[in-house]
Motif scaffolding. Structure first.
Motif, mmCIF file in Angstrom:
data_model
loop_
_atom_site.group_PDB
_atom_site.id
_atom_site.type_symbol
_atom_site.label_atom_id
_atom_site.label_comp_id
_atom_site.label_asym_id
_atom_site.label_seq_id
_atom_site.Cartn_x
_atom_site.Cartn_y
_atom_site.Cartn_z
ATOM 1 N N ILE A 25 3.078 -4.225 0.036
ATOM 2 C CA ILE A 25 3.329 -4.367 1.477
ATOM 3 C C ILE A 25 3.129 -3.038 2.196
ATOM 4 C CG2 ILE A 25 5.140 -4.812 3.176
ATOM 5 C CD1 ILE A 25 6.230 -6.984 1.274
ATOM 6 N N ALA A 26 3.618 -1.952 1.604
ATOM 7 C CA ALA A 26 3.459 -0.626 2.211
ATOM 8 C C ALA A 26 1.982 -0.245 2.296
ATOM 9 C CB ALA A 26 4.233 0.414 1.408
ATOM 10 N N GLU A 27 1.230 -0.547 1.240
ATOM 11 C CA GLU A 27 -0.207 -0.252 1.247
ATOM 12 C C GLU A 27 -0.919 -1.072 2.321
ATOM 13 O OE1 GLU A 27 -3.672 1.596 0.276
ATOM 14 O OE2 GLU A 27 -1.687 2.084 -0.513
ATOM 15 N N LYS A 28 -0.534 -2.341 2.419
ATOM 16 C CA LYS A 28 -1.125 -3.212 3.438
ATOM 17 C C LYS A 28 -0.787 -2.689 4.836
ATOM 18 C CE LYS A 28 -1.029 -7.995 5.027
ATOM 19 N NZ LYS A 28 -0.396 -9.306 4.885
ATOM 20 N N ASN A 29 0.462 -2.282 5.058
ATOM 21 C CA ASN A 29 0.878 -1.739 6.358
ATOM 22 C C ASN A 29 0.121 -0.444 6.688
ATOM 23 O OD1 ASN A 29 2.640 -3.830 6.795
ATOM 24 N ND2 ASN A 29 4.453 -2.701 6.102
ATOM 25 N N ARG A 30 -0.082 0.403 5.661
ATOM 26 C CA ARG A 30 -0.811 1.645 5.876
ATOM 27 C C ARG A 30 -2.259 1.346 6.276
ATOM 28 N NH1 ARG A 30 -4.368 4.624 3.365
ATOM 29 N NH2 ARG A 30 -4.357 3.357 1.484
ATOM 30 N N THR A 31 -2.871 0.374 5.604
ATOM 31 C CA THR A 31 -4.247 -0.018 5.924
ATOM 32 C C THR A 31 -4.335 -0.556 7.347
ATOM 33 O OG1 THR A 31 -4.593 -0.581 3.597
ATOM 34 C CG2 THR A 31 -6.196 -1.432 5.169
ATOM 35 N N GLU A 32 -3.383 -1.402 7.706
ATOM 36 C CA GLU A 32 -3.361 -1.957 9.065
ATOM 37 C C GLU A 32 -3.134 -0.864 10.099
ATOM 38 O OE1 GLU A 32 -0.443 -5.056 9.124
ATOM 39 O OE2 GLU A 32 -1.646 -6.407 7.891
ATOM 40 N N LYS B 267 -6.345 0.988 10.549
ATOM 41 C CA LYS B 267 -7.263 0.154 11.320
ATOM 42 C C LYS B 267 -6.880 0.171 12.801
ATOM 43 C CE LYS B 267 -8.959 -4.592 11.679
ATOM 44 N NZ LYS B 267 -8.817 -5.958 11.186
ATOM 45 N N ALA B 268 -5.588 0.036 13.080
ATOM 46 C CA ALA B 268 -5.111 0.057 14.466
ATOM 47 C C ALA B 268 -5.392 1.419 15.105
ATOM 48 C CB ALA B 268 -3.618 -0.260 14.519
ATOM 49 N N SER B 269 -5.239 2.481 14.325
ATOM 50 C CA SER B 269 -5.520 3.821 14.840
ATOM 51 C C SER B 269 -6.994 3.966 15.190
ATOM 52 C CB SER B 269 -5.112 4.864 13.809
ATOM 53 O OG SER B 269 -5.482 6.150 14.221
#
Length: 154
Positions: free
Chosen positions: A40-47, A50-52
């Motif tokens: 979940i943390a990796e997915k949040n970091r990726t998102e 992407k948002a950045s």
């Protein structure tokens, strides 16, 4: 000693069944929980990355749009300036033409008034020279002829 050995083996079997199994299950659950939290943390970091990137691209796009709006406004201002200058020139030319026409009309009026006065004075002088009265019809005829002569002389 044999009793102790059997007791120890029974204790090991009971521990394995009641303590070791639940403990291993808890450890496995904990491992799965930590693994899912890492995913979940990796997915949040990726998102977040992407948002950045999207925010950065949006900011760049917004700056470009703002720059194009500024350029369009400058161009529109220059065009408006040219239109105002052209309108002022046209108005000045119209005022100049109007003034020239007024001057010409006033000149014509002044010439006509002067011709009328000259005609009247000429008739008066002529009547004194001849020492006779001229009737109104003759006077009009003389005035008309004199005005024609003055008009041709111009």
């Amino acid at each position: 000693m044999l009793v102790q050995l059997v007791s120890f083996l029974i204790l090991l079997a009971l521990l394995k069944k009641y303590a070791w199994g639940p403990l291993m299950n808890k450890m496995e659950e904990r491992e799965n929980h930590i693994s899912s939290e890492i995913d979940i943390a990796e997915k949040n970091r990726t998102e977040a990355e992407k948002a950045s990137r999207e925010a950065s691209e949006e900011l760049k796009k917004t700056r470009q749009e703002a720059q194009s709006i500024i350029e369009e406004a400058k161009l529109a201002g220059q065009q408006q300036e040219q239109k105002i200058i052209e309108a002022a020139r046209t108005a000045a030319e119209n005022i100049k033409k109007s003034a020239q026409e007024d001057i010409e009309k006033e000149t014509e009026k002044a010439i006509q008034a002067l011709q009328d006065q000259v005609a009247t004075l000429s008739v008066q002088i002529a009547s004194k020279v001849i020492e006779k009265e001229i009737n109104a019809q003759d006077q009009e005829k003389l005035i008309s002829e004199y005005i024609k002569e003055l008009g041709e002389g111009r």
